[in-house]
Structure formats: C-alpha cells, structure tokens
Design an enzyme around this catalytic site. Sequence first.
Site, PDB file in Angstrom:
ATOM      1  N   SER A  40       1.298  -1.652  -9.887  1.00 25.53           N
ATOM      2  CA  SER A  40       1.196  -1.825  -8.450  1.00 25.53           C
ATOM      3  C   SER A  40       1.979  -3.055  -8.006  1.00 25.53           C
ATOM      4  CB  SER A  40      -0.263  -1.904  -8.034  1.00 25.53           C
ATOM      5  OG  SER A  40      -0.921  -0.757  -8.507  1.00 25.53           O
ATOM      6  N   LYS A  86      -9.240   1.368  18.609  1.00 21.71           N
ATOM      7  CA  LYS A  86      -9.589  -0.027  18.395  1.00 21.71           C
ATOM      8  C   LYS A  86     -10.666  -0.138  17.317  1.00 21.71           C
ATOM      9  CE  LYS A  86      -9.898  -4.466  19.048  1.00 21.71           C
ATOM     10  NZ  LYS A  86      -8.844  -5.347  18.514  1.00 21.71           N
TER      11      LYS A  86
END
Length: 321
Positions: free
Chosen positions: A119, A171
């Site tokens: 990664s 949101k």
Amino acid sequence: MDPNSLADRRRLRRKLGFWRIFAVVAAIALVAALALNLGGPDTGSDHIARIDISGVISDDEDLLELIGDAAASETAKALVVSISSPGGTTYGGERIYKALLEAGKSKPVVADVRTLAASAGYMIAASSDHIVAGESSIVGSIGVIFQYAQAQDLLNKIGLRIEEIKSAPLKAEPSPFHDTSEEAKAMIRAMVLDSYDWFVDLVSERRGMERTDVLTLADGSIFTGRQALENGLVDAIGGEADIRAYLESRDIAADLEIIEWKKQNDPARRLIGAQAVDLVASYFGVPVRISDEIDRLSGGKLFLDGLVSVWQVGGRQAADN
C-alpha cells in the site's frame, strides 16, 4: 565530640561526596547527550545514510525533516530507505513519497524492502531510484480504501436515536448513525477512485510500466519479492551487497560506511538523549511516551484518518496506497 556524632558526620560526608560525584557524572552525560543530539547523525565524513520507515505510515513531520536533512547533507552521498510497513494514510504516504523524490534530485535513493512494503509502503518504495527486496518480502497491495463504522443497529437496540439538521444531503456523509445513501456512496467511491488513479499513474511513471500493465497488478494483490521482481514492481532480490552494487554503478564508493539516521522527535530525548530516557523508562518500567504505547496497543491504526492505504492481515484487505 562523642563517637556517635563523629560517625554520623562521617556518614553524612560520604553521602555528600557520592552525590557530588553523581552530579558531575550526570552533567558530563548531559553535555555529551546534547552534543550528540544537536550534532545529529551526520559524522562529517562521507557515508551512506540509512533511514528506517516502519509501522503504519502517517503524516510524520519528524521523518520528513530527517529525509530533508539527509538530502541536504554534503557528506551523505546516498540515501537508503529501509521499509517495513503495511501502509497507512494516503496523505502521509504522499508526503514521504514527494520528500524522497526531492532527495533523489541530489543523490541516489534506494528502497530496501524488508518484511513488507504494501500500500502506502510500496508508494514510498516507488519514489526511489532502485528497489531491492527479499525473496519472501511482501510487496504490492496497490489501491485505496475508505472505511467507516455503521452503528445504527446498536443504537436501535439500546433505544437511542440521533437527529440531525444539515445544509445539504451529502453534508457529513457517510454517517455512522443511519444507512448510507447511494448518493453518498457514489461521492466516496469517486474520491477513492480518483486517489486510486493517482496511485496507478504514480507506479506507471516511476516503474516505467504501461498503465494497462499496472492496472493488472493494482487490484489489491500482494506479491512475494520474487513475484514482484518478475512483474516489475522491484528491481533486484538481495540485501546490502546488492544495494552497494547498485550504488557503485552510480559512482558511490563501495567502502563507504552505512550510517543510520534517526529522528529525535521526543522533547525529553532531545534534552538528555535517547539512551538516557530509555534507561529511565526501563528502570521504572513505564513508557516515556504514552501516545506511542496507545498506538502500539491499537495495532498502530488508532489515529489514522481520511483515505487509507493499508494492507491488513486477517481482516478485510484494502486496496491500499
């Protein structure tokens, strides 16, 4: 004067003498430690700098400063980065990647893959001019993941409901307090894929590979060092001898000493030296830095935030950075 008073006075004198000697020794040790810490690892003679990057990767200012110092050092003729990391945050990996790219403008940079460079760990390795891995090292896990908890079922069981009023539907999404809408999933997916594209392009550019070839490897798969050599993710299998052979091809003298550069990121260690602090911690049996202990007990992932690129053993494997 009676014999008891005389004996007491002699004992007091001996104690005072001991503490005077102790104070002098402590002062000398303090001055020596400060000199070593302020002077840093640069010995003043030509050498090869080695920096260790291990554990979960995060936004580490001390590490970035250390890389910058090694890059600027005139006596550090090359930089070897030893990597043993399952990855971490994409942003943390990005900053280290860019710092090593900058270092590579002034001197050769070699990645020495130890146990694991997956990664974000592999992202860092890709910034180097040459990657050396062990035959059984773990390499790859190219990708990005975004994880979030879903606590709605638990809240329902205990009779707790969260109400919210927000300016727009997306949101503070995704939220752990209700099911994630398809719109929110699409938003997060687009963000993850954008970072994924960036990572794939990065590997393609640094490894000199066609993007289509990188995509065949960038499905989150991990590889042994031998497999990574075959598919182009590393340059060589071996260790220090192979690193030196490459550096010699870059006109770095083969007999230069490899010196480990270490960051001094603890105020107590800066003041009295790492060895003294470790001695105190060992004597009293307590960790000097509580945050380090918490991080260790949590597996190194407690304080990660944002997009993450981590290869996880025994859990959901993420396409990491």
